[in-house]
Design a protein around this motif. Structure first.
Motif: not given
Length: 404
Positions: A102-115, A131-137, A313-315
């Motif tokens: 309890p209290g541990d954290e899983l991180l990813t970005t907001d480009h993550v695959y939904n599954a 669980y948190h997602e990091i926004p990558i602009d 474009p996004i890149s």
């Protein structure tokens, strides 16, 4: 910028694709070449001729050749590779093996695959973790900025960072090398979702150094559906078990992953044939030419679509963040509206049914995008056909350039 030609003029005939279909979605499930399908059928006949001997007693022996070929291709030790049916299964194996408090954290970005997003949410919820997602602009312009953004979000509570090597919704190549190095300095393990990477990017997994790396072989390698792998660094293998526990619990990483119950092992046995087939598509330069050709096609098609559809474009248009795919925002007229029938699935279906174009429409951050894939059998005129179809649909909606 000149459009590249198909890698081989007879390339489309080597795949099982419907010739009336403009297939621009190799990235979802891949497509199986005739020669690879034939080799898989030969393996199936071989096993069925003596199933107990060949699937039961000789399973590990038969898989060894495929594992060796895979190890050479991805730059890893064979014993550090476990076979899974898809990257999501490999990611599940890792996430369900990591001990969370309890209290541990899983991180990813907001480009993550939904599954993967859903798996992380499920595992965190069961453990009382977060669980948190990091926004990558976007537009994505600077790899260092991505690494810095992730570093800002790491904390003493972060138990695991999951990052895409090539993102699914936005099709950008993330700077996983720098992220892994940063996380190592901060004492955080990294799980790389490399679903699209094999056959799109050159890999050297031992040099990369991630604790975990899961990837598909049925996409860009063109192996049969159900061929994927999980690479686990030697110091993390003891705690990782398959999502399906079978007879060989605690008898070693490779042994556990070799046998997860009765299942079709021919997708992995066929892998050497797929690697050889795709190597042949590169002529004298093999896989290097395949990767270079597909990247060049993606860079050209990305620029062409941005110019034809008049979207942002996004890149960068020079392709520095692209592999063999590109994601392009759709025009304003084809963005989601208020009508209940509006859905990106319906738009994708209309492109298929009306124009005979198979291409995914991605919903990301509330906007719709089209994601193109570039394989050696694709030709420039197919992407131009897509641009024409999108233009027709946008004009029919009667809102081109209105900002609606």
């Amino acid at each position: 910028m000149t459009a590249p030609r198909p890698s081989a003029l007879d390339g489309p005939s080597r795949w099982q694709l419907d010739p009336t279909l403009t297939f621009l979605n190799h990235g979802s499930f891949g497509s199986l070449p005739h020669a690879v399908a034939l080799r898989q059928q030969e393996w199936r006949s071989f096993i069925e001729a003596s199933p107990i001997e060949r699937l039961g007693r000789r399973c590990t022996e038969l898989l060894a050749e495929a594992r060796g070929a895979l190890a050479r291709f991805v730059g890893a030790e064979a014993d550090d590779l476990g076979f899974v049916t898809n990257a999501t299964e490999g990611i599940n194996a890792v996430l369900r093996s990591v001990r969370l408090e309890p209290g541990d954290e899983l991180l990813t970005t907001d480009h993550v695959y939904n599954a993967v997003r859903q798996t992380m949410r499920h595992v965190a919820r069961a453990a009382g973790a977060t669980y948190h997602e990091i926004p990558i602009d976007v537009p994505l312009l600077d790899a260092a900025a991505v690494i810095e953004r992730i570093g800002e979000r790491l904390s003493a509570r972060t138990r695991l960072l999951v990052i895409d090597h090539v993102t699914s919704p936005t099709a950008v190549v993330l700077p996983v090398e720098g992220v892994i190095q940063l996380c190592a300095e901060r004492g955080v393990d990294v799980l790389v979702d490399g679903a699209h990477a094999p056959g799109m990017l050159p890999l050297a997994l031992d040099e990369l150094g991630a604790a975990y790396y899961a990837a598909n072989l049925h996409k860009w390698v063109c192996a049969p559906k159900g061929a994927a792998f999980l690479h686990v660094r030697r110091d993390r293998q003891r705690g990782v078990h398959p999502a399906t526990i079978s007879h060989f619990l605690d008898e070693g990483f490779r042994r556990e992953f070799d046998w997860q119950g009765t299942r079709d092992i021919t997708p992995w046995l066929t892998l050497p044939a797929a690697l050889e087939f795709m190597d042949d598509q590169g002529g004298g330069l093999g896989w290097r030419r395949v990767l270079r050709h597909n990247h060049a096609m993606a860079t050209w098609a990305h620029r062409m679509l941005i110019e034809r559809l008049a979207t942002e474009p996004i890149s960068p248009l020079d392709g520095r963040f692209l592999g063999s795919m590109a994601t392009v925002p759709l025009p304003a007229a084809l963005q989601p509206g208020d009508a209940p029938q509006d859905s990106f699935e319906a738009l994708q279906r209309e492109l298929h049914d009306r124009f005979r174009i198979e291409v995914p429409i991605m919903s990301w951050r509330g906007r719709w995008h089209v994601r193109i894939s570039c394989q050696v059998y694709n030709a420039p005129e197919q992407y131009e056909r897509l641009a024409e179809a999108i233009d027709v649909l946008a004009r029919e909606r009667g809102r081109w350039g209105s900002g609606a």
